[in-house]
Motif scaffolding. Structure first.
Motif, PDB file in Angstrom:
ATOM      1  N   ILE A  63      28.428 -10.553 -35.145  1.00  0.00           N
ATOM      2  CA  ILE A  63      29.570 -10.534 -34.237  1.00  0.00           C
ATOM      3  C   ILE A  63      29.154 -11.317 -32.993  1.00  0.00           C
ATOM      4  CG2 ILE A  63      31.120  -9.060 -32.867  1.00  0.00           C
ATOM      5  CD1 ILE A  63      31.378  -8.711 -35.957  1.00  0.00           C
ATOM      6  N   LYS A  64      30.001 -12.208 -32.553  1.00  0.00           N
ATOM      7  CA  LYS A  64      29.679 -12.984 -31.355  1.00  0.00           C
ATOM      8  C   LYS A  64      29.503 -12.030 -30.179  1.00  0.00           C
ATOM      9  CE  LYS A  64      32.135 -17.083 -32.857  1.00  0.00           C
ATOM     10  NZ  LYS A  64      33.294 -17.940 -32.649  1.00  0.00           N
ATOM     11  N   GLN A  65      28.484 -12.290 -29.382  1.00  0.00           N
ATOM     12  CA  GLN A  65      28.159 -11.397 -28.267  1.00  0.00           C
ATOM     13  C   GLN A  65      29.334 -11.239 -27.308  1.00  0.00           C
ATOM     14  OE1 GLN A  65      24.244 -11.977 -26.633  1.00  0.00           O
ATOM     15  NE2 GLN A  65      24.836 -11.068 -24.687  1.00  0.00           N
ATOM     16  N   LYS A  66      30.145 -12.271 -27.165  1.00  0.00           N
ATOM     17  CA  LYS A  66      31.303 -12.172 -26.278  1.00  0.00           C
ATOM     18  C   LYS A  66      32.319 -11.133 -26.783  1.00  0.00           C
ATOM     19  CE  LYS A  66      34.108 -15.900 -28.222  1.00  0.00           C
ATOM     20  NZ  LYS A  66      35.259 -15.117 -28.586  1.00  0.00           N
ATOM     21  N   ASP A  67      32.230 -10.758 -28.061  1.00  0.00           N
ATOM     22  CA  ASP A  67      33.149  -9.778 -28.654  1.00  0.00           C
ATOM     23  C   ASP A  67      32.563  -8.371 -28.740  1.00  0.00           C
ATOM     24  OD1 ASP A  67      35.161 -11.681 -29.069  1.00  0.00           O
ATOM     25  OD2 ASP A  67      34.312 -12.293 -30.999  1.00  0.00           O
ATOM     26  N   TRP A  68      31.365  -8.159 -28.197  1.00  0.00           N
ATOM     27  CA  TRP A  68      30.720  -6.854 -28.322  1.00  0.00           C
ATOM     28  C   TRP A  68      31.492  -5.746 -27.609  1.00  0.00           C
ATOM     29  CZ3 TRP A  68      24.678  -7.444 -28.034  1.00  0.00           C
ATOM     30  CH2 TRP A  68      24.244  -8.175 -29.147  1.00  0.00           C
ATOM     31  N   LEU A  69      32.146  -6.047 -26.505  1.00  0.00           N
ATOM     32  CA  LEU A  69      32.933  -5.011 -25.828  1.00  0.00           C
ATOM     33  C   LEU A  69      34.071  -4.544 -26.734  1.00  0.00           C
ATOM     34  CD1 LEU A  69      33.627  -3.226 -23.439  1.00  0.00           C
ATOM     35  CD2 LEU A  69      34.857  -5.172 -22.428  1.00  0.00           C
ATOM     36  N   GLN A  70      34.713  -5.495 -27.379  1.00  0.00           N
ATOM     37  CA  GLN A  70      35.786  -5.156 -28.321  1.00  0.00           C
ATOM     38  C   GLN A  70      35.252  -4.290 -29.464  1.00  0.00           C
ATOM     39  OE1 GLN A  70      38.920  -7.673 -31.031  1.00  0.00           O
ATOM     40  NE2 GLN A  70      37.908  -8.741 -29.400  1.00  0.00           N
ATOM     41  N   GLY A  71      34.085  -4.635 -29.977  1.00  0.00           N
ATOM     42  CA  GLY A  71      33.467  -3.846 -31.041  1.00  0.00           C
ATOM     43  C   GLY A  71      33.105  -2.450 -30.573  1.00  0.00           C
ATOM     44  N   ALA A  72      32.568  -2.354 -29.351  1.00  0.00           N
ATOM     45  CA  ALA A  72      32.199  -1.046 -28.802  1.00  0.00           C
ATOM     46  C   ALA A  72      33.425  -0.159 -28.642  1.00  0.00           C
ATOM     47  CB  ALA A  72      31.486  -1.217 -27.461  1.00  0.00           C
ATOM     48  N   ILE A  73      34.520  -0.737 -28.196  1.00  0.00           N
ATOM     49  CA  ILE A  73      35.750   0.044 -28.046  1.00  0.00           C
ATOM     50  C   ILE A  73      36.215   0.550 -29.414  1.00  0.00           C
ATOM     51  CG2 ILE A  73      38.202  -0.111 -27.428  1.00  0.00           C
ATOM     52  CD1 ILE A  73      37.260  -1.941 -25.074  1.00  0.00           C
ATOM     53  N   CYS A  74      36.110  -0.292 -30.426  1.00  0.00           N
ATOM     54  CA  CYS A  74      36.475   0.150 -31.782  1.00  0.00           C
ATOM     55  C   CYS A  74      35.596   1.316 -32.236  1.00  0.00           C
ATOM     56  CB  CYS A  74      36.356  -1.008 -32.775  1.00  0.00           C
ATOM     57  SG  CYS A  74      37.602  -2.297 -32.579  1.00  0.00           S
ATOM     58  N   ILE A  75      34.324   1.297 -31.851  1.00  0.00           N
ATOM     59  CA  ILE A  75      33.410   2.367 -32.260  1.00  0.00           C
ATOM     60  C   ILE A  75      33.679   3.657 -31.490  1.00  0.00           C
ATOM     61  CG2 ILE A  75      30.975   3.090 -32.276  1.00  0.00           C
ATOM     62  CD1 ILE A  75      30.272   0.119 -32.858  1.00  0.00           C
ATOM     63  N   VAL A  76      33.906   3.570 -30.183  1.00  0.00           N
ATOM     64  CA  VAL A  76      34.031   4.799 -29.387  1.00  0.00           C
ATOM     65  C   VAL A  76      35.415   5.432 -29.435  1.00  0.00           C
ATOM     66  CG1 VAL A  76      32.205   4.088 -27.798  1.00  0.00           C
ATOM     67  CG2 VAL A  76      34.578   3.722 -27.147  1.00  0.00           C
ATOM     68  N   LEU A  77      36.448   4.648 -29.670  1.00  0.00           N
ATOM     69  CA  LEU A  77      37.808   5.186 -29.590  1.00  0.00           C
ATOM     70  C   LEU A  77      38.078   6.362 -30.537  1.00  0.00           C
ATOM     71  CD1 LEU A  77      40.178   4.685 -27.774  1.00  0.00           C
ATOM     72  CD2 LEU A  77      41.092   3.097 -29.458  1.00  0.00           C
ATOM     73  N   PRO A  78      37.653   6.301 -31.803  1.00  0.00           N
ATOM     74  CA  PRO A  78      37.900   7.467 -32.666  1.00  0.00           C
ATOM     75  C   PRO A  78      37.256   8.748 -32.130  1.00  0.00           C
ATOM     76  CG  PRO A  78      37.246   5.591 -33.997  1.00  0.00           C
ATOM     77  CD  PRO A  78      37.036   5.201 -32.559  1.00  0.00           C
ATOM     78  N   GLY A  79      36.055   8.636 -31.600  1.00  0.00           N
ATOM     79  CA  GLY A  79      35.382   9.807 -31.043  1.00  0.00           C
ATOM     80  C   GLY A  79      36.058  10.315 -29.779  1.00  0.00           C
ATOM     81  N   MET A  80      36.451   9.397 -28.919  1.00  0.00           N
ATOM     82  CA  MET A  80      37.113   9.813 -27.685  1.00  0.00           C
ATOM     83  C   MET A  80      38.430  10.533 -27.989  1.00  0.00           C
ATOM     84  SD  MET A  80      36.285   6.489 -25.321  1.00  0.00           S
ATOM     85  CE  MET A  80      36.843   7.174 -23.762  1.00  0.00           C
ATOM     86  N   LEU A  81      39.184   9.990 -28.930  1.00  0.00           N
ATOM     87  CA  LEU A  81      40.447  10.636 -29.301  1.00  0.00           C
ATOM     88  C   LEU A  81      40.199  11.922 -30.083  1.00  0.00           C
ATOM     89  CD1 LEU A  81      42.498   7.462 -30.316  1.00  0.00           C
ATOM     90  CD2 LEU A  81      42.719   8.819 -28.215  1.00  0.00           C
ATOM     91  N   GLY A  82      39.189  11.917 -30.935  1.00  0.00           N
ATOM     92  CA  GLY A  82      38.878  13.107 -31.723  1.00  0.00           C
ATOM     93  C   GLY A  82      38.396  14.271 -30.880  1.00  0.00           C
ATOM     94  N   GLU A  83      37.774  13.968 -29.754  1.00  0.00           N
ATOM     95  CA  GLU A  83      37.281  15.042 -28.888  1.00  0.00           C
ATOM     96  C   GLU A  83      38.372  15.720 -28.074  1.00  0.00           C
ATOM     97  OE1 GLU A  83      34.516  16.633 -28.936  1.00  0.00           O
ATOM     98  OE2 GLU A  83      33.569  15.269 -30.345  1.00  0.00           O
TER      99      GLU A  83
END
Length: 142
Positions: A63-83
């Protein structure tokens, strides 16, 4: 970042959230109701591990480093909503812990999610900044 990558990271985020919530459902009192030093070590170790593993996975997936924030949001969002329902019904869902522990648990979650988002933001901004600098150098040299 492709749609397939986004769906993969959202799925990974859900798995991480489900596994983490299950572990803390069974053993949370030892992590959150023990000593202050143990609690903070858990917060720090988990946050750093979460960021290193997630960013490492993005690097491994090319994944291009410039897109890592987008990837991180994809990873954390299910947990944030699930909590949200977990924290709203903390006494029922996390019955192995005292109701007063909900604040420590929420702070722990906030620490982990913000560590990953912050690290990804920093790395993405750095990559974008480098890209802009390189573009300026190339354009002024012609």
């Amino acid at each position: 970042m492709s749609t397939k990558d986004k769906i993969g990271f959202i799925s990974l985020g859900f798995v991480i959230w489900a596994a983490g919530t299950s572990v803390y459902r069974m053993t949370g009192s030892s992590f959150f109701e023990g000593s202050a030093v143990g609690y903070w070590l858990n917060v720090i170790f988990t946050g750093i591990s979460y960021a290193v593993v997630s960013l490492g996975l993005m690097k491994w997936r090319n994944i291009k480093q410039k897109d890592w924030l987008q990837g991180a949001i994809c990873i954390v969002l299910p947990g944030m909503l699930g909590e949200i329902p977990i924290l709203a019904g903390f006494s029922e869902f996390m019955s192995n812990m005292q109701p007063e522990t909900a604040g420590r648990y929420a702070a722990f979650l906030f620490g982990g999610y913000s560590t990953l988002i912050g690290a990804a933001w920093f790395m993405s901004a750095k990559a974008i900044s480098q890209s802009i600098s390189e573009t300026r150098l190339v354009s002024t040299g012609q």
